[in-house]
Write a protein that holds these residues in place. Structure first.
Motif, PDB file in Angstrom:
ATOM      1  N   GLY A 144      29.141 -14.739  72.612  1.00  0.00           N
ATOM      2  CA  GLY A 144      28.519 -15.817  73.375  1.00  0.00           C
ATOM      3  C   GLY A 144      27.054 -15.982  73.013  1.00  0.00           C
ATOM      4  O   GLY A 144      26.605 -15.474  71.977  1.00  0.00           O
ATOM      5  N   SER A 145      26.297 -16.659  73.874  1.00  0.00           N
ATOM      6  CA  SER A 145      24.867 -16.880  73.581  1.00  0.00           C
ATOM      7  C   SER A 145      24.156 -15.563  73.361  1.00  0.00           C
ATOM      8  O   SER A 145      23.371 -15.413  72.421  1.00  0.00           O
ATOM      9  CB  SER A 145      24.151 -17.619  74.716  1.00  0.00           C
ATOM     10  N   THR A 146      24.427 -14.581  74.220  1.00  0.00           N
ATOM     11  CA  THR A 146      23.786 -13.274  74.084  1.00  0.00           C
ATOM     12  C   THR A 146      24.175 -12.621  72.760  1.00  0.00           C
ATOM     13  O   THR A 146      23.400 -11.876  72.173  1.00  0.00           O
ATOM     14  CB  THR A 146      24.178 -12.366  75.272  1.00  0.00           C
ATOM     15  N   GLY A 147      25.355 -12.915  72.290  1.00  0.00           N
ATOM     16  CA  GLY A 147      25.837 -12.366  71.014  1.00  0.00           C
ATOM     17  C   GLY A 147      25.321 -13.133  69.806  1.00  0.00           C
ATOM     18  O   GLY A 147      25.752 -12.869  68.680  1.00  0.00           O
ATOM     19  N   GLU A 148      24.392 -14.074  70.043  1.00  0.00           N
ATOM     20  CA  GLU A 148      23.787 -14.863  68.947  1.00  0.00           C
ATOM     21  C   GLU A 148      24.843 -15.638  68.155  1.00  0.00           C
ATOM     22  O   GLU A 148      24.782 -15.726  66.926  1.00  0.00           O
ATOM     23  CB  GLU A 148      22.944 -13.962  68.024  1.00  0.00           C
ATOM     24  N   MET A 149      25.805 -16.215  68.889  1.00  0.00           N
ATOM     25  CA  MET A 149      26.945 -16.817  68.179  1.00  0.00           C
ATOM     26  C   MET A 149      26.557 -17.926  67.224  1.00  0.00           C
ATOM     27  O   MET A 149      27.153 -18.068  66.167  1.00  0.00           O
ATOM     28  CB  MET A 149      28.008 -17.285  69.176  1.00  0.00           C
ATOM     29  N   ALA A 153      27.805  -9.633  78.571  1.00  0.00           N
ATOM     30  CA  ALA A 153      27.837 -10.613  77.475  1.00  0.00           C
ATOM     31  C   ALA A 153      27.312  -9.848  76.268  1.00  0.00           C
ATOM     32  O   ALA A 153      26.109  -9.636  76.123  1.00  0.00           O
ATOM     33  CB  ALA A 153      26.942 -11.798  77.816  1.00  0.00           C
ATOM     34  N   LEU A 154      28.230  -9.409  75.458  1.00  0.00           N
ATOM     35  CA  LEU A 154      27.913  -8.388  74.454  1.00  0.00           C
ATOM     36  C   LEU A 154      26.859  -8.827  73.422  1.00  0.00           C
ATOM     37  O   LEU A 154      26.972  -9.908  72.848  1.00  0.00           O
ATOM     38  CB  LEU A 154      29.217  -8.015  73.729  1.00  0.00           C
ATOM     39  N   LEU A 155      25.878  -7.950  73.218  1.00  0.00           N
ATOM     40  CA  LEU A 155      24.919  -8.161  72.126  1.00  0.00           C
ATOM     41  C   LEU A 155      25.638  -7.888  70.809  1.00  0.00           C
ATOM     42  O   LEU A 155      26.546  -7.047  70.769  1.00  0.00           O
ATOM     43  CB  LEU A 155      23.767  -7.159  72.244  1.00  0.00           C
ATOM     44  N   THR A 156      25.235  -8.539  69.749  1.00  0.00           N
ATOM     45  CA  THR A 156      25.818  -8.258  68.431  1.00  0.00           C
ATOM     46  C   THR A 156      24.827  -7.435  67.612  1.00  0.00           C
ATOM     47  O   THR A 156      23.645  -7.779  67.549  1.00  0.00           O
ATOM     48  CB  THR A 156      26.120  -9.580  67.684  1.00  0.00           C
ATOM     49  N   ALA A 157      25.322  -6.373  66.987  1.00  0.00           N
ATOM     50  CA  ALA A 157      24.473  -5.597  66.071  1.00  0.00           C
ATOM     51  C   ALA A 157      24.738  -6.087  64.647  1.00  0.00           C
ATOM     52  O   ALA A 157      25.897  -6.209  64.238  1.00  0.00           O
ATOM     53  CB  ALA A 157      24.797  -4.110  66.187  1.00  0.00           C
ATOM     54  N   PHE A 158      23.659  -6.357  63.925  1.00  0.00           N
ATOM     55  CA  PHE A 158      23.798  -6.901  62.571  1.00  0.00           C
ATOM     56  C   PHE A 158      23.324  -5.919  61.503  1.00  0.00           C
ATOM     57  O   PHE A 158      22.408  -5.127  61.743  1.00  0.00           O
ATOM     58  CB  PHE A 158      22.953  -8.176  62.429  1.00  0.00           C
ATOM     59  N   THR A 159      23.933  -6.010  60.337  1.00  0.00           N
ATOM     60  CA  THR A 159      23.333  -5.424  59.136  1.00  0.00           C
ATOM     61  C   THR A 159      22.583  -6.577  58.458  1.00  0.00           C
ATOM     62  O   THR A 159      22.552  -7.690  58.984  1.00  0.00           O
ATOM     63  CB  THR A 159      24.415  -4.890  58.173  1.00  0.00           C
ATOM     64  N   GLY A 170      26.890 -11.150  81.936  1.00  0.00           N
ATOM     65  CA  GLY A 170      25.446 -11.282  81.715  1.00  0.00           C
ATOM     66  C   GLY A 170      24.903 -10.428  80.605  1.00  0.00           C
ATOM     67  O   GLY A 170      25.493  -9.404  80.219  1.00  0.00           O
ATOM     68  N   SER A 171      23.764 -10.847  80.097  1.00  0.00           N
ATOM     69  CA  SER A 171      23.154 -10.169  78.957  1.00  0.00           C
ATOM     70  C   SER A 171      22.473  -8.860  79.349  1.00  0.00           C
ATOM     71  O   SER A 171      22.511  -7.898  78.590  1.00  0.00           O
ATOM     72  CB  SER A 171      22.151 -11.098  78.269  1.00  0.00           C
ATOM     73  N   THR A 172      21.864  -8.824  80.542  1.00  0.00           N
ATOM     74  CA  THR A 172      21.138  -7.602  80.895  1.00  0.00           C
ATOM     75  C   THR A 172      22.102  -6.465  81.265  1.00  0.00           C
ATOM     76  O   THR A 172      21.689  -5.314  81.370  1.00  0.00           O
ATOM     77  CB  THR A 172      20.129  -7.852  82.038  1.00  0.00           C
ATOM     78  N   TYR A 173      23.400  -6.804  81.437  1.00  0.00           N
ATOM     79  CA  TYR A 173      24.397  -5.757  81.707  1.00  0.00           C
ATOM     80  C   TYR A 173      24.511  -4.800  80.516  1.00  0.00           C
ATOM     81  O   TYR A 173      25.001  -3.692  80.645  1.00  0.00           O
ATOM     82  CB  TYR A 173      25.792  -6.346  81.958  1.00  0.00           C
ATOM     83  N   ASN A 174      24.084  -5.280  79.330  1.00  0.00           N
ATOM     84  CA  ASN A 174      24.147  -4.446  78.126  1.00  0.00           C
ATOM     85  C   ASN A 174      23.326  -3.176  78.233  1.00  0.00           C
ATOM     86  O   ASN A 174      23.660  -2.171  77.616  1.00  0.00           O
ATOM     87  CB  ASN A 174      23.608  -5.230  76.910  1.00  0.00           C
ATOM     88  N   PHE A 175      22.198  -3.250  78.977  1.00  0.00           N
ATOM     89  CA  PHE A 175      21.313  -2.081  79.014  1.00  0.00           C
ATOM     90  C   PHE A 175      21.166  -1.472  80.397  1.00  0.00           C
ATOM     91  O   PHE A 175      20.542  -0.434  80.539  1.00  0.00           O
ATOM     92  CB  PHE A 175      19.938  -2.407  78.404  1.00  0.00           C
ATOM     93  N   MET A 176      21.719  -2.126  81.441  1.00  0.00           N
ATOM     94  CA  MET A 176      21.689  -1.475  82.760  1.00  0.00           C
ATOM     95  C   MET A 176      23.027  -1.653  83.487  1.00  0.00           C
ATOM     96  O   MET A 176      23.060  -2.123  84.629  1.00  0.00           O
ATOM     97  CB  MET A 176      20.509  -1.947  83.620  1.00  0.00           C
TER      98      MET A 176
END
Ligand code: MN9
Length: 289
Positions: free
Chosen positions: A46-51, A12-18, A206-212
């Motif tokens: 999604g939720s993890t992406g701070e939609m 569930a991809l995190l979003t990177a912001f400027t 899932g959100s933790t899939y982003n870093f592991m």
């Protein structure tokens, strides 16, 4: 026939912001990192992406950036849920044009809508494009708890392709799975991926899939290879990290872990706050891959 392209492990991809938009360069770098790690797809916005902290235009830019960077390598599911049907339909039309492979949506947000309204919402979404629609069932955040019969009614809508199931009612997941053998079901609670797979899930988002991603993929592969003991061993390893992340906040911690790995992904948007020293020290102590 089950859509195999949709199965597997999808961060569930995190979003990177400027300061005032999407940090497209960081998003592209991160999606490539995940693709190289071997994930099967991405769940975007999604939720993890701070939609709910993004404008409609930012959500479109994010999706376009992801598809441009890895859309030919990975399955892309566009989350289009928001507060209004009108907004969700607009994002759905955009996602189809942009080249997403499927749509997904939480149950409509904020008000306590009746089941009739929730079902109508999914009918509208499923009627808007040719893409399969994945229901996102997350009662803990939406406050909408649907019974097994109600979920089955929504899953019977033509074009509804499956469900992301973030709940620990694995009896419900197993029953629904048995009713719809050709639809795709995802486990939503990373700390219970093994349990979801045991109940018949075709993969996880899932959100933790982003870093592991490697640890999560090891759980999935071991399970698919009929080796539950190994799957549980990797689940325990993942849960060491998840327990800490849950303590300090999932998204701020996930972004901090990426930063500690040398892949700065910026901060979450307010009202989220930067982590304090104690949290950072605890995250530094984790071994995650
Ligand atoms: O459904 C995520 N849930 C939320 C997906 O974002 C609320 C999960 O990946 C959790 O963040 C994770 C930690 O509890 O399982």
């Amino acid at each position: 026939m089950k859509n195999q392209k949709l199965c597997g492990i999808l961060p569930a991809l995190l979003t990177a912001f400027t300061d005032d938009g999407i940090d497209c360069a960081k998003v592209a770098r991160h999606t490539k990192y995940l693709a190289d790690a071997g994930v099967h797809g991405l769940y975007v916005g999604g939720s993890t992406g701070e939609m709910i902290l993004m404008s409609e235009d930012e959500r479109k830019t994010l999706l376009e950036t992801v598809i441009e960077s890895v859309g030919d390598r990975l399955t892309v599911i566009a989350h289009v849920g928001t507060t209004s049907t009108r907004g969700a339909l607009e994002l759905a039309r955009h996602a189809e044009k942009a080249g997403a492979h499927a749509l997904s949506s939480v149950t409509p947000l904020y008000y306590r809508y009746s089941f009739r309204e929730v079902k109508h919402y999914y009918e509208r979404l499923a009627g808007e494009t040719v893409l399969p629609v994945i229901i996102y069932n997350i009662p803990v955040l939406t406050g909408t708890t649907l019974s097994t019969d109600q979920l089955a009614e929504i899953l019977s809508i033509p074009n509804v392709g499956g469900m992301k199931f973030t709940s620990s009612d694995f009896f419900q997941l197993e029953r629904i799975r048995a009713m719809f053998p050709d639809k795709v079901f995802y486990n939503g609670s990373d700390e219970m991926l093994c349990s979801g797979l045991a109940a018949g899930a075709d993969g996880g988002i899932g959100s933790t899939y982003n870093f592991m991603p490697k640890t999560i993929l090891s759980i999935y592969r071991a399970f698919r290879a009929n080796d539950p003991a190994t799957a549980l061993k990797y689940q325990a390893k993942a849960n060491e990290a998840i327990a800490t992340v849950l303590k300090y906040g999932v998204m701020p911690s996930a972004k901090m872990i990426l930063k500690l790995k040398g892949m700065d992904h910026g901060e979450c948007r307010e009202p989220f706050m930067p982590l304090g020293e104690e949290a950072i020290e605890a995250l530094k102590a984790l071994e995650v891959e």
